[in-house]
Design a protein around this motif. Structure first.
Motif, PDB file in Angstrom:
ATOM      1  N   ASN A   6       0.878  -1.168   0.000  1.00 38.28           N
ATOM      2  CA  ASN A   6       0.000   0.000   0.000  1.00 38.28           C
ATOM      3  C   ASN A   6       0.913   1.215   0.000  1.00 38.28           C
ATOM      4  OD1 ASN A   6      -2.792  -1.230   0.644  1.00 38.28           O
ATOM      5  ND2 ASN A   6      -1.429  -2.155   2.133  1.00 38.28           N
ATOM      6  N   ARG A   8       1.095   5.585  -0.574  1.00 37.93           N
ATOM      7  CA  ARG A   8       0.435   6.863  -0.806  1.00 37.93           C
ATOM      8  C   ARG A   8       0.735   7.299  -2.242  1.00 37.93           C
ATOM      9  NH1 ARG A   8      -2.083  10.750   2.078  1.00 37.93           N
ATOM     10  NH2 ARG A   8      -1.663   9.776   4.073  1.00 37.93           N
ATOM     11  N   TYR A  38      -4.203   5.629  -0.713  1.00 42.35           N
ATOM     12  CA  TYR A  38      -3.187   4.576  -0.756  1.00 42.35           C
ATOM     13  C   TYR A  38      -3.473   3.615  -1.908  1.00 42.35           C
ATOM     14  CZ  TYR A  38      -1.531   6.232   3.693  1.00 42.35           C
ATOM     15  OH  TYR A  38      -1.013   7.018   4.686  1.00 42.35           O
ATOM     16  N   THR A  40      -3.009   0.237  -3.776  1.00 42.30           N
ATOM     17  CA  THR A  40      -2.716  -1.115  -3.302  1.00 42.30           C
ATOM     18  C   THR A  40      -2.689  -2.089  -4.466  1.00 42.30           C
ATOM     19  OG1 THR A  40      -3.385  -2.868  -1.770  1.00 42.30           O
ATOM     20  CG2 THR A  40      -5.151  -1.620  -2.798  1.00 42.30           C
ATOM     21  N   SER A  58      -7.668   1.506  -4.562  1.00 43.84           N
ATOM     22  CA  SER A  58      -7.239   2.542  -3.629  1.00 43.84           C
ATOM     23  C   SER A  58      -7.940   2.316  -2.294  1.00 43.84           C
ATOM     24  CB  SER A  58      -7.544   3.938  -4.180  1.00 43.84           C
ATOM     25  OG  SER A  58      -8.935   4.127  -4.344  1.00 43.84           O
ATOM     26  N   ILE A  61      -6.233   4.718   4.993  1.00 44.20           N
ATOM     27  CA  ILE A  61      -5.379   4.059   5.987  1.00 44.20           C
ATOM     28  C   ILE A  61      -6.226   3.156   6.886  1.00 44.20           C
ATOM     29  CG2 ILE A  61      -5.432   5.910   7.714  1.00 44.20           C
ATOM     30  CD1 ILE A  61      -2.277   3.955   6.759  1.00 44.20           C
ATOM     31  N   ILE A  71       3.165  -0.578   4.194  1.00 42.78           N
ATOM     32  CA  ILE A  71       2.565   0.730   3.953  1.00 42.78           C
ATOM     33  C   ILE A  71       3.702   1.733   3.766  1.00 42.78           C
ATOM     34  CG2 ILE A  71       1.116   2.568   4.888  1.00 42.78           C
ATOM     35  CD1 ILE A  71      -0.269   0.390   6.592  1.00 42.78           C
ATOM     36  N   GLU A  73       4.530   5.793   2.895  1.00 44.00           N
ATOM     37  CA  GLU A  73       3.968   7.139   2.859  1.00 44.00           C
ATOM     38  C   GLU A  73       4.467   7.942   1.667  1.00 44.00           C
ATOM     39  OE1 GLU A  73       1.523   8.335   4.692  1.00 44.00           O
ATOM     40  OE2 GLU A  73       1.403   6.454   5.799  1.00 44.00           O
TER      41      GLU A  73
END
Length: 111
Positions: A6, A8, A38, A40, A58, A61, A71, A73
């Motif tokens: 995932n 951003r 995010y 994915t 998408s 969070i 994850i 950022e």
């Protein structure tokens, strides 16, 4: 090897990445990177024990929760493509284009 990821991502970044995502299913029914920022590669994977990283979507969070995926950022095209099992020498060029576009966009917003 494919890995759940995932990351951003902005709409502009995704548009440059999208042509490289050949062989990936795309769930555009709820795809909205402004509301769900995010990106994915395991959108349709409801089974956490599996490793089906073949569906782009998408998420927020909150939606990611504890689905045993990484994850990030900060957007990194090469890392996302690698997690999808897509390796290409053009990933670096794509990432440069994305960074340039994001810079140009931020300059336009400040004018």
């Amino acid at each position: 090897m494919k890995k759940k990821i995932n990351m951003r991502c902005t709409h502009e970044q995704f548009e440059l990445l999208k042509p490289k995502l050949f062989g990936m299913k795309f769930n555009d029914g709820f795809f909205n990177l402004e509301e769900y920022p995010y990106l994915t590669n395991n959108y349709s994977n409801n089974n956490d024990s599996g490793n089906r990283c073949n569906s782009i979507g998408s998420r927020s969070i909150d939606m990611i929760g504890s689905n045993k995926s990484k994850i990030y950022e900060e957007f990194n095209a090469k890392k996302f493509l690698k997690a999808c099992g897509i390796t290409t020498g053009k990933a670096k060029k794509l990432e440069k284009k994305i960074k340039k576009l994001v810079k140009e966009l931020s300059e336009l917003k400040t004018k």
